[in-house]
Enzyme design. Structure first.
Site, short mmCIF file in Angstrom:
data_model
loop_
_atom_site.label_atom_id
_atom_site.label_comp_id
_atom_site.label_asym_id
_atom_site.label_seq_id
_atom_site.Cartn_x
_atom_site.Cartn_y
_atom_site.Cartn_z
N ASP A 42 5.62 -0.42 6.41
CA ASP A 42 6.48 0.76 6.35
C ASP A 42 5.75 2.06 6.67
O ASP A 42 6.39 3.05 7.01
CB ASP A 42 7.09 0.89 4.95
CG ASP A 42 6.07 1.32 3.90
OD1 ASP A 42 6.29 2.34 3.24
OD2 ASP A 42 5.04 0.64 3.77
N ASP A 71 2.73 -5.59 3.85
CA ASP A 71 2.09 -4.48 3.15
C ASP A 71 2.65 -4.49 1.73
O ASP A 71 3.68 -5.12 1.46
CB ASP A 71 2.43 -3.17 3.87
CG ASP A 71 1.85 -1.96 3.16
OD1 ASP A 71 0.67 -2.03 2.78
OD2 ASP A 71 2.58 -0.97 2.99
N ASP A 80 0.37 1.38 9.05
CA ASP A 80 0.75 0.02 9.44
C ASP A 80 1.09 -0.09 10.93
O ASP A 80 1.27 -1.20 11.44
CB ASP A 80 1.98 -0.45 8.63
CG ASP A 80 1.66 -0.62 7.16
OD1 ASP A 80 0.54 -1.05 6.85
OD2 ASP A 80 2.53 -0.32 6.33
#
Length: 350
Positions: A243, A56, A247
Protein backbone atom coordinates in the site's frame (compact mmCIF):
# COMPACT_ATOMS: atom_id res chain seq x y z
CA UNK A 1 -16.01 -18.17 -57.52
CA UNK A 2 -18.64 -19.27 -54.94
CA UNK A 3 -16.18 -21.81 -53.52
CA UNK A 4 -13.40 -19.23 -53.38
CA UNK A 5 -15.70 -16.73 -51.67
CA UNK A 6 -16.80 -19.36 -49.15
CA UNK A 7 -13.16 -20.17 -48.37
CA UNK A 8 -12.35 -16.49 -47.83
CA UNK A 9 -15.33 -15.99 -45.54
CA UNK A 10 -14.87 -19.25 -43.61
CA UNK A 11 -11.17 -18.66 -43.07
CA UNK A 12 -11.76 -15.29 -41.43
CA UNK A 13 -10.61 -15.85 -37.82
CA UNK A 14 -13.16 -13.52 -36.24
CA UNK A 15 -14.13 -15.87 -33.42
CA UNK A 16 -10.48 -16.72 -32.81
CA UNK A 17 -9.44 -13.09 -32.61
CA UNK A 18 -12.34 -12.27 -30.28
CA UNK A 19 -11.78 -15.24 -27.96
CA UNK A 20 -9.37 -13.49 -25.58
CA UNK A 21 -10.32 -9.77 -25.77
CA UNK A 22 -14.00 -10.25 -25.02
CA UNK A 23 -13.28 -12.45 -22.01
CA UNK A 24 -10.72 -9.95 -20.70
CA UNK A 25 -13.27 -7.16 -21.13
CA UNK A 26 -15.91 -9.19 -19.28
CA UNK A 27 -13.43 -10.04 -16.51
CA UNK A 28 -12.50 -6.37 -16.12
CA UNK A 29 -16.18 -5.44 -15.78
CA UNK A 30 -16.86 -8.26 -13.32
CA UNK A 31 -13.83 -7.37 -11.18
CA UNK A 32 -14.87 -3.72 -11.11
CA UNK A 33 -18.37 -4.73 -9.98
CA UNK A 34 -16.78 -6.75 -7.18
CA UNK A 35 -14.54 -3.85 -6.11
CA UNK A 36 -11.27 -4.61 -7.94
CA UNK A 37 -9.91 -2.13 -10.48
CA UNK A 38 -7.90 -3.91 -13.17
CA UNK A 39 -5.04 -1.90 -14.68
CA UNK A 40 -3.32 -4.67 -16.69
CA UNK A 41 -5.49 -7.21 -18.50
CA UNK A 42 -2.93 -10.02 -18.63
CA UNK A 43 -2.68 -10.07 -14.85
CA UNK A 44 -6.06 -11.85 -14.65
CA UNK A 45 -4.59 -14.97 -16.24
CA UNK A 46 -1.31 -14.65 -14.32
CA UNK A 47 -3.23 -14.52 -11.04
CA UNK A 48 -4.14 -18.18 -11.64
CA UNK A 49 -0.48 -19.17 -11.78
CA UNK A 50 0.80 -17.68 -8.51
CA UNK A 51 2.20 -20.04 -5.87
CA UNK A 52 3.45 -17.41 -3.42
CA UNK A 53 1.66 -14.39 -1.94
CA UNK A 54 3.80 -11.75 -0.21
CA UNK A 55 2.19 -9.05 1.95
CA UNK A 56 3.31 -5.80 3.50
CA UNK A 57 2.12 -5.50 7.11
CA UNK A 58 1.09 -2.01 8.18
CA UNK A 59 -1.78 -0.68 6.09
CA UNK A 60 -2.11 -3.95 4.16
CA UNK A 61 -2.67 -6.85 6.54
CA UNK A 62 -3.47 -4.35 9.27
CA UNK A 63 -5.45 -1.12 9.20
CA UNK A 64 -2.58 0.97 10.49
CA UNK A 65 -4.82 2.02 13.38
CA UNK A 66 -3.69 0.76 16.82
CA UNK A 67 -6.12 -0.33 19.51
CA UNK A 68 -5.64 -0.69 23.27
CA UNK A 69 -5.87 -4.34 24.31
CA UNK A 70 -4.62 -4.16 27.91
CA UNK A 71 -4.17 -1.59 30.68
CA UNK A 72 -1.97 -2.41 33.67
CA UNK A 73 -2.03 -0.04 36.64
CA UNK A 74 1.00 0.15 38.92
CA UNK A 75 0.14 -2.21 41.82
CA UNK A 76 1.85 0.19 44.21
CA UNK A 77 -0.71 2.87 43.32
CA UNK A 78 -4.06 1.11 43.89
CA UNK A 79 -5.89 4.41 44.34
CA UNK A 80 -5.78 4.94 40.56
CA UNK A 81 -8.65 3.57 38.49
CA UNK A 82 -8.81 2.58 34.83
CA UNK A 83 -11.27 5.37 34.04
CA UNK A 84 -9.06 7.96 35.71
CA UNK A 85 -5.97 6.69 33.92
CA UNK A 86 -7.74 6.67 30.54
CA UNK A 87 -9.04 10.18 31.13
CA UNK A 88 -5.55 11.55 31.84
CA UNK A 89 -4.08 9.74 28.84
CA UNK A 90 -6.83 11.01 26.54
CA UNK A 91 -6.40 14.56 27.83
CA UNK A 92 -2.74 14.47 26.79
CA UNK A 93 -3.23 12.55 23.57
CA UNK A 94 -6.01 14.90 22.44
CA UNK A 95 -3.26 17.36 21.49
CA UNK A 96 -1.58 14.83 19.18
CA UNK A 97 -2.39 13.84 15.59
CA UNK A 98 -0.51 10.52 15.87
CA UNK A 99 -2.54 7.33 15.15
CA UNK A 100 -1.89 6.20 18.72
CA UNK A 101 -3.93 9.18 19.91
CA UNK A 102 -6.96 7.83 18.04
CA UNK A 103 -6.64 4.56 19.94
CA UNK A 104 -6.98 6.38 23.27
CA UNK A 105 -9.89 8.48 22.03
CA UNK A 106 -11.70 5.33 20.83
CA UNK A 107 -11.14 3.55 24.17
CA UNK A 108 -12.59 6.50 26.11
CA UNK A 109 -15.19 7.69 23.62
CA UNK A 110 -18.18 7.56 25.98
CA UNK A 111 -16.51 9.11 29.02
CA UNK A 112 -15.55 12.63 29.89
CA UNK A 113 -12.04 13.90 29.22
CA UNK A 114 -10.40 16.34 31.66
CA UNK A 115 -8.64 19.40 30.30
CA UNK A 116 -4.89 19.37 29.85
CA UNK A 117 -2.74 22.49 30.08
CA UNK A 118 0.75 23.31 28.87
CA UNK A 119 0.93 20.20 26.69
CA UNK A 120 4.29 19.75 24.99
CA UNK A 121 4.64 17.27 22.12
CA UNK A 122 8.06 15.62 21.87
CA UNK A 123 8.32 13.96 18.42
CA UNK A 124 8.92 10.19 18.46
CA UNK A 125 8.92 10.18 22.28
CA UNK A 126 5.59 11.30 23.74
CA UNK A 127 3.70 14.15 25.36
CA UNK A 128 4.02 16.09 28.61
CA UNK A 129 1.37 18.29 30.21
CA UNK A 130 -0.59 19.20 33.30
CA UNK A 131 -3.90 17.53 34.19
CA UNK A 132 -5.74 18.52 37.37
CA UNK A 133 -2.70 20.38 38.62
CA UNK A 134 -0.25 17.48 38.20
CA UNK A 135 2.41 17.01 35.53
CA UNK A 136 2.05 13.83 33.51
CA UNK A 137 4.07 12.21 30.75
CA UNK A 138 2.89 9.60 28.27
CA UNK A 139 5.04 7.88 25.69
CA UNK A 140 8.17 5.76 25.49
CA UNK A 141 9.83 4.19 28.55
CA UNK A 142 12.80 6.54 28.38
CA UNK A 143 10.61 9.61 28.06
CA UNK A 144 8.38 8.76 31.03
CA UNK A 145 11.30 7.75 33.29
CA UNK A 146 9.50 4.66 34.61
CA UNK A 147 11.85 3.67 37.44
CA UNK A 148 11.03 0.30 38.97
CA UNK A 149 8.64 -0.73 36.19
CA UNK A 150 8.84 -4.14 34.45
CA UNK A 151 10.86 -4.39 31.23
CA UNK A 152 8.68 -3.65 28.22
CA UNK A 153 9.78 -1.40 25.39
CA UNK A 154 6.75 -2.10 23.20
CA UNK A 155 4.10 -0.50 25.45
CA UNK A 156 3.00 3.09 26.06
CA UNK A 157 3.69 4.33 29.57
CA UNK A 158 1.98 6.97 31.70
CA UNK A 159 3.89 8.54 34.60
CA UNK A 160 3.93 11.55 36.92
CA UNK A 161 6.37 12.86 39.50
CA UNK A 162 5.62 9.87 41.75
CA UNK A 163 6.66 7.32 39.11
CA UNK A 164 4.92 5.19 36.55
CA UNK A 165 1.16 4.96 36.83
CA UNK A 166 0.03 2.67 34.02
CA UNK A 167 1.16 0.65 31.06
CA UNK A 168 -0.93 0.49 27.87
CA UNK A 169 -0.51 -2.46 25.53
CA UNK A 170 -1.49 -1.62 21.96
CA UNK A 171 -1.69 -3.65 18.81
CA UNK A 172 -2.55 -2.87 15.24
CA UNK A 173 -6.02 -4.07 14.30
CA UNK A 174 -6.22 -6.49 11.38
CA UNK A 175 -7.70 -5.34 8.11
CA UNK A 176 -11.18 -6.68 7.47
CA UNK A 177 -11.05 -10.10 5.85
CA UNK A 178 -7.30 -10.57 6.43
CA UNK A 179 -7.60 -13.76 8.50
CA UNK A 180 -10.08 -15.35 6.08
CA UNK A 181 -7.98 -14.38 3.05
CA UNK A 182 -4.77 -15.87 4.41
CA UNK A 183 -6.61 -19.05 5.36
CA UNK A 184 -8.17 -19.35 1.90
CA UNK A 185 -4.83 -18.84 0.13
CA UNK A 186 -3.11 -21.43 2.32
CA UNK A 187 -5.96 -23.88 1.68
CA UNK A 188 -5.32 -23.45 -2.04
CA UNK A 189 -1.68 -24.43 -1.53
CA UNK A 190 -0.28 -20.91 -1.89
CA UNK A 191 2.70 -20.00 0.30
CA UNK A 192 2.10 -16.79 2.27
CA UNK A 193 4.79 -14.44 3.60
CA UNK A 194 5.20 -11.00 5.20
CA UNK A 195 7.90 -8.51 4.25
CA UNK A 196 7.74 -5.47 6.51
CA UNK A 197 9.87 -2.54 7.51
CA UNK A 198 8.45 -2.63 11.06
CA UNK A 199 10.21 -4.04 14.10
CA UNK A 200 10.45 -7.72 14.90
CA UNK A 201 7.89 -7.83 17.73
CA UNK A 202 4.89 -6.28 15.90
CA UNK A 203 5.59 -8.28 12.73
CA UNK A 204 5.87 -11.52 14.67
CA UNK A 205 2.64 -10.73 16.53
CA UNK A 206 0.65 -10.13 13.33
CA UNK A 207 2.19 -13.19 11.67
CA UNK A 208 1.17 -15.30 14.65
CA UNK A 209 -2.40 -14.02 14.59
CA UNK A 210 -2.69 -14.82 10.89
CA UNK A 211 -0.86 -18.14 10.96
CA UNK A 212 1.95 -17.01 8.66
CA UNK A 213 5.23 -18.78 9.41
CA UNK A 214 7.39 -17.03 6.81
CA UNK A 215 7.96 -13.39 7.79
CA UNK A 216 10.75 -10.82 7.84
CA UNK A 217 11.03 -7.52 9.72
CA UNK A 218 13.07 -4.32 9.34
CA UNK A 219 13.24 -4.69 5.56
CA UNK A 220 14.00 -1.63 3.47
CA UNK A 221 12.49 -1.31 -0.04
CA UNK A 222 15.80 -2.54 -1.47
CA UNK A 223 15.78 -5.60 0.79
CA UNK A 224 12.17 -6.38 -0.11
CA UNK A 225 13.02 -6.16 -3.80
CA UNK A 226 16.00 -8.45 -3.34
CA UNK A 227 13.88 -11.05 -1.53
CA UNK A 228 11.20 -10.96 -4.20
CA UNK A 229 13.69 -11.28 -7.05
CA UNK A 230 15.22 -14.26 -5.29
CA UNK A 231 11.81 -15.94 -5.12
CA UNK A 232 11.27 -15.37 -8.83
CA UNK A 233 14.72 -16.75 -9.70
CA UNK A 234 13.80 -19.89 -7.76
CA UNK A 235 10.86 -20.33 -10.12
CA UNK A 236 8.06 -19.02 -7.94
CA UNK A 237 5.16 -17.01 -9.35
CA UNK A 238 4.75 -14.19 -6.85
CA UNK A 239 1.78 -12.01 -5.94
CA UNK A 240 2.78 -8.87 -4.03
CA UNK A 241 0.20 -6.94 -1.99
CA UNK A 242 1.14 -3.56 -0.52
CA UNK A 243 0.00 0.00 0.00
CA UNK A 244 2.87 2.43 0.61
CA UNK A 245 5.29 4.44 -1.47
CA UNK A 246 8.11 2.18 -0.31
CA UNK A 247 6.25 -0.80 -1.78
CA UNK A 248 6.27 0.61 -5.33
CA UNK A 249 9.55 -1.05 -6.47
CA UNK A 250 8.57 -4.50 -5.24
CA UNK A 251 5.04 -4.14 -6.64
CA UNK A 252 6.48 -3.34 -10.06
CA UNK A 253 8.82 -6.36 -9.91
CA UNK A 254 6.20 -8.98 -8.93
CA UNK A 255 4.45 -11.29 -11.39
CA UNK A 256 1.13 -9.88 -10.18
CA UNK A 257 0.69 -6.93 -7.81
CA UNK A 258 -2.20 -5.49 -5.83
CA UNK A 259 -2.72 -2.43 -3.67
CA UNK A 260 -5.38 -2.07 -1.01
CA UNK A 261 -7.83 0.79 -0.52
CA UNK A 262 -6.06 3.87 0.75
CA UNK A 263 -2.77 2.98 -0.91
CA UNK A 264 -0.33 5.66 -2.00
CA UNK A 265 -0.70 7.01 -5.53
CA UNK A 266 2.76 5.82 -6.52
CA UNK A 267 1.93 2.29 -5.34
CA UNK A 268 -1.38 2.35 -7.21
CA UNK A 269 0.34 3.47 -10.41
CA UNK A 270 2.60 0.40 -10.39
CA UNK A 271 -0.02 -2.18 -9.35
CA UNK A 272 -1.88 -4.53 -11.69
CA UNK A 273 -5.00 -4.49 -9.53
CA UNK A 274 -6.36 -2.01 -6.99
CA UNK A 275 -8.78 -3.11 -4.27
CA UNK A 276 -11.39 -0.35 -3.93
CA UNK A 277 -13.06 -1.69 -0.77
CA UNK A 278 -11.68 -2.14 2.74
CA UNK A 279 -11.91 -5.94 2.89
CA UNK A 280 -8.88 -7.99 1.86
CA UNK A 281 -11.22 -10.84 0.92
CA UNK A 282 -11.53 -9.18 -2.49
CA UNK A 283 -8.21 -10.86 -3.26
CA UNK A 284 -9.87 -14.28 -2.98
CA UNK A 285 -12.78 -13.08 -5.13
CA UNK A 286 -10.31 -11.84 -7.74
CA UNK A 287 -8.64 -15.26 -7.86
CA UNK A 288 -12.01 -16.94 -8.24
CA UNK A 289 -12.90 -14.65 -11.14
CA UNK A 290 -9.45 -15.24 -12.66
CA UNK A 291 -10.07 -18.98 -12.59
CA UNK A 292 -13.44 -18.55 -14.30
CA UNK A 293 -11.82 -16.23 -16.86
CA UNK A 294 -9.25 -18.87 -17.75
CA UNK A 295 -11.99 -21.45 -18.16
CA UNK A 296 -14.00 -19.24 -20.54
CA UNK A 297 -10.90 -18.38 -22.59
CA UNK A 298 -10.22 -22.09 -23.10
CA UNK A 299 -13.83 -22.66 -24.14
CA UNK A 300 -13.74 -19.80 -26.63
CA UNK A 301 -10.43 -20.87 -28.15
CA UNK A 302 -11.59 -24.48 -28.42
CA UNK A 303 -14.80 -23.47 -30.16
CA UNK A 304 -13.09 -21.04 -32.54
CA UNK A 305 -10.43 -23.55 -33.60
CA UNK A 306 -12.95 -26.37 -34.05
CA UNK A 307 -15.25 -24.15 -36.10
CA UNK A 308 -12.57 -22.88 -38.45
CA UNK A 309 -10.99 -26.29 -38.99
CA UNK A 310 -14.34 -28.02 -39.58
CA UNK A 311 -15.83 -25.59 -42.11
CA UNK A 312 -12.72 -25.19 -44.27
CA UNK A 313 -13.04 -28.62 -45.98
CA UNK A 314 -16.68 -27.88 -46.70
CA UNK A 315 -15.82 -24.49 -48.17
CA UNK A 316 -13.02 -25.89 -50.37
CA UNK A 317 -15.26 -28.66 -51.71
CA UNK A 318 -17.98 -26.18 -52.62
CA UNK A 319 -20.52 -27.73 -50.28
CA UNK A 320 -20.60 -24.59 -48.17
CA UNK A 321 -22.35 -21.69 -49.89
CA UNK A 322 -21.07 -18.14 -49.32
CA UNK A 323 -24.18 -17.15 -47.41
CA UNK A 324 -23.79 -20.21 -45.20
CA UNK A 325 -20.16 -19.29 -44.49
CA UNK A 326 -21.15 -15.70 -43.66
CA UNK A 327 -23.91 -16.89 -41.36
CA UNK A 328 -21.63 -19.41 -39.66
CA UNK A 329 -18.91 -16.83 -39.15
CA UNK A 330 -21.37 -14.37 -37.59
CA UNK A 331 -22.93 -17.01 -35.35
CA UNK A 332 -19.54 -18.28 -34.18
CA UNK A 333 -18.49 -14.73 -33.26
CA UNK A 334 -21.77 -14.14 -31.43
CA UNK A 335 -21.31 -17.41 -29.57
CA UNK A 336 -17.86 -16.37 -28.39
CA UNK A 337 -19.17 -12.99 -27.18
CA UNK A 338 -22.20 -14.57 -25.48
CA UNK A 339 -19.99 -17.10 -23.72
CA UNK A 340 -17.74 -14.32 -22.39
CA UNK A 341 -20.78 -12.34 -21.23
CA UNK A 342 -21.64 -15.19 -18.87
CA UNK A 343 -18.86 -13.94 -16.60
CA UNK A 344 -20.78 -10.71 -15.97
CA UNK A 345 -24.18 -12.39 -15.70
CA UNK A 346 -22.91 -14.84 -13.11
CA UNK A 347 -22.34 -12.00 -10.62
CA UNK A 348 -25.55 -12.61 -8.69
CA UNK A 349 -25.00 -16.34 -8.40
CA UNK A 350 -21.16 -16.50 -8.25
Amino acid sequence: FPAMLSVLVASCPCALSLALPVVHAAASRRLLDEGVLLTRGESVQELNLIDTAVFDKTGTLTRGIPEIVDIQINPERPQLTVDEILGIACALESRSAHPIAHAFQAANAEKGIPEAQDVNVVPARGLEGRVDGRTWRIGTPEFTRRDGAPEDNASIWLADEAGWAARFTLRDSLREGALETIGALQAQGIETAILSGDGEEPVAEVAGRLGIGNWASRHSPEMKLERLQKLRKEGHKVLMVGDGVNDAPVLAAADVSMTVKGGAELANSTADMILTAESLSLLVRARSIAGRTRQLIRQNLTWAILYNTSVMPLAVSGMLKPWMAALGMSLSSLLVVANAARLVREKNTG
